[in-house]
Write an enzyme that holds these catalytic residues in place. Structure first.
Site, PDB file in Angstrom:
ATOM      1  N   CYS A  17       2.423  13.836  -1.645  1.00 16.22           N
ATOM      2  CA  CYS A  17       3.643  14.270  -1.833  1.00 16.22           C
ATOM      3  C   CYS A  17       4.193  14.557  -3.419  1.00 16.22           C
ATOM      4  O   CYS A  17       3.270  14.298  -4.227  1.00 16.22           O
ATOM      5  CB  CYS A  17       4.786  13.502  -1.422  1.00 16.22           C
ATOM      6  SG  CYS A  17       4.587  11.800  -2.113  1.00 16.22           S
ATOM      7  N   GLU A 131       9.204  -0.891  -2.143  1.00 15.17           N
ATOM      8  CA  GLU A 131      10.312   0.015  -2.270  1.00 15.17           C
ATOM      9  C   GLU A 131      11.661  -1.026  -1.832  1.00 15.17           C
ATOM     10  O   GLU A 131      12.649  -0.791  -2.660  1.00 15.17           O
ATOM     11  CB  GLU A 131      10.331   1.245  -1.485  1.00 15.17           C
ATOM     12  CG  GLU A 131      11.550   2.107  -1.694  1.00 15.17           C
ATOM     13  CD  GLU A 131      11.341   3.335  -0.709  1.00 15.17           C
ATOM     14  OE1 GLU A 131      10.366   4.013  -0.497  1.00 15.17           O
ATOM     15  OE2 GLU A 131      12.600   3.811  -0.252  1.00 15.17           O
ATOM     16  N   SER A 273       0.225   9.315   0.164  1.00 16.49           N
ATOM     17  CA  SER A 273      -0.497   8.602  -0.961  1.00 16.49           C
ATOM     18  C   SER A 273      -2.076   8.882  -0.987  1.00 16.49           C
ATOM     19  O   SER A 273      -2.680   8.361  -1.612  1.00 16.49           O
ATOM     20  CB  SER A 273      -0.050   7.247  -1.377  1.00 16.49           C
ATOM     21  OG  SER A 273      -0.140   6.510  -0.182  1.00 16.49           O
TER      22      SER A 273
END
Ligand code: SF4
Length: 319
Positions: A17, A131, A273
């Site tokens: 991404c 995260e 990823s």
């Protein structure tokens, strides 16, 4: 002997991404600009192959800032970091670059805004994921409560239902999250939050592509790392659609071919990823064993790009 026929159904979009591309480019550009070693706090993105390729160029991966020596640049990973991390870097006069994905930073700013407005915050996400640690660390301890599963959403106790907001991790299952938000909105009709959730475009698109191909496949391989949240969600999405042989594979060498015996349609995708090189490796491994036909199903085109930190474009800079 003729090889058995196999149709490989490639999901598109898949793999890298914009946030992952930016994070990797930050490390590569920092290595070019400042020379090795460049330290990186935590895996820059959750993929061993990417990490090892950067290590070969001179990046040094550590878990905490106290492992970073003086006078070398340090980069924070795409997942985001608690506020204490840049504060510690500043205290030690370390030069740092923040590779936090801008879509994660956006959630951090949302959390700060709710906090300023006096709202308690519920974060839908997975405990222990970097995260989530980073997002919770944007605000004083106790300002954000973590909601992981439906029972948490059903039972969470809040201080004031009229002063409440929710935010989400960016790499969750779109469907599971919608269900959890439904529970929160039923219990707390005045809760503030985004229109849908904070799941990023890349996670949404990769899940959508899997939803389109999985019902028509006998098995599905998700190229990705076990600690990659969005890759794990792709496996779940395919299984929820009845594709029971939905497997996470790190690369071709980790495929258990016995599970794939007798299949004629194999779906392939990759987490955000995972580099396309690893998908190509899987395709090559399939070609060794099968007479392969490729079908690529594209559900949407992506053109998102994020800017690099300005300092990487400046001509000279001493650390
Ligand atoms: S998966 Fe989404 S949030 Fe995570 S780095 Fe990629 S674009 Fe950013």
């Amino acid at each position: 002997m003729a090889k058995p026929k196999l149709t490989l159904v490639l999901a598109s979009p898949r793999g890298f991404c914009a946030g992952v591309e930016r994070a990797i480019e930050i490390v590569e550009r920092a290595l070019e600009k400042f020379g090795p070693p460049v330290y990186v706090r935590h895996e820059i993105v959750h993929n061993r192959f990417v990490v090892e390729a950067l290590e070969a160029k001179g990046a040094v991966f550590v878990e905490e800032l106290n492992e970073v020596p003086e006078n070398v640049p340090v980069i924070f990973s795409a997942h985001g970091v608690p506020k204490t991390v840049p504060a510690e870097a500043e205290n030690r006069n370390l030069f740092y670059l923040d590779a936090t994905c801008p879509l994660v930073s956006k959630v951090h700013r949302e959390a700060e805004r709710h906090h300023r407005l006096g709202r308690q915050i519920l974060l839908i996400g997975h405990a222990g994921h970097p995260e989530v640690i980073g997002t919770m660390g944007q605000l004083p301890e106790g300002s954000i409560l973590l909601v992981e599963e439906i029972p948490d959403a059903e039972n969470v106790e809040v201080a004031d239902p009229e002063n409440l907001a929710f935010i989400t991790q960016t790499t969750l299952s779109v469907d599971d999250t919608a269900e959890m938000i439904g529970v929160l909105r039923r219990r707390f009709p005045l809760i503030h939050g985004p229109n849908k959730e904070d799941i990023c475009y890349a996670t949404t698109n990769r899940q959508q592509a899997v939803k389109v191909i999985a019902p028509d496949c006998d098995a599905l391989l998700v190229v990705g790392a076990p600690n990659s949240s969005n890759s794990q969600r792709l496996v779940e999405v395919a299984r929820n659609l009845g594709c029971a042989k939905s497997l996470l594979v790190q690369r071709a060498a980790s495929i258990d071919w016995s599970i794939l015996q007798g299949i004629t349609r194999l779906g392939v995708t990759a987490g955000a990823s995972a580099p396309e090189l690893l998908v190509e490796e899987v395709i090559a491994a399939c070609r060794e064993r099968f007479d392969v036909t490729i079908e690529e199903i594209t559900v949407t085109a992506e053109s998102v790009r994020f800017k690099l930190p300005r300092v990487l474009n400046e001509t000279s800079m001493a650390v």
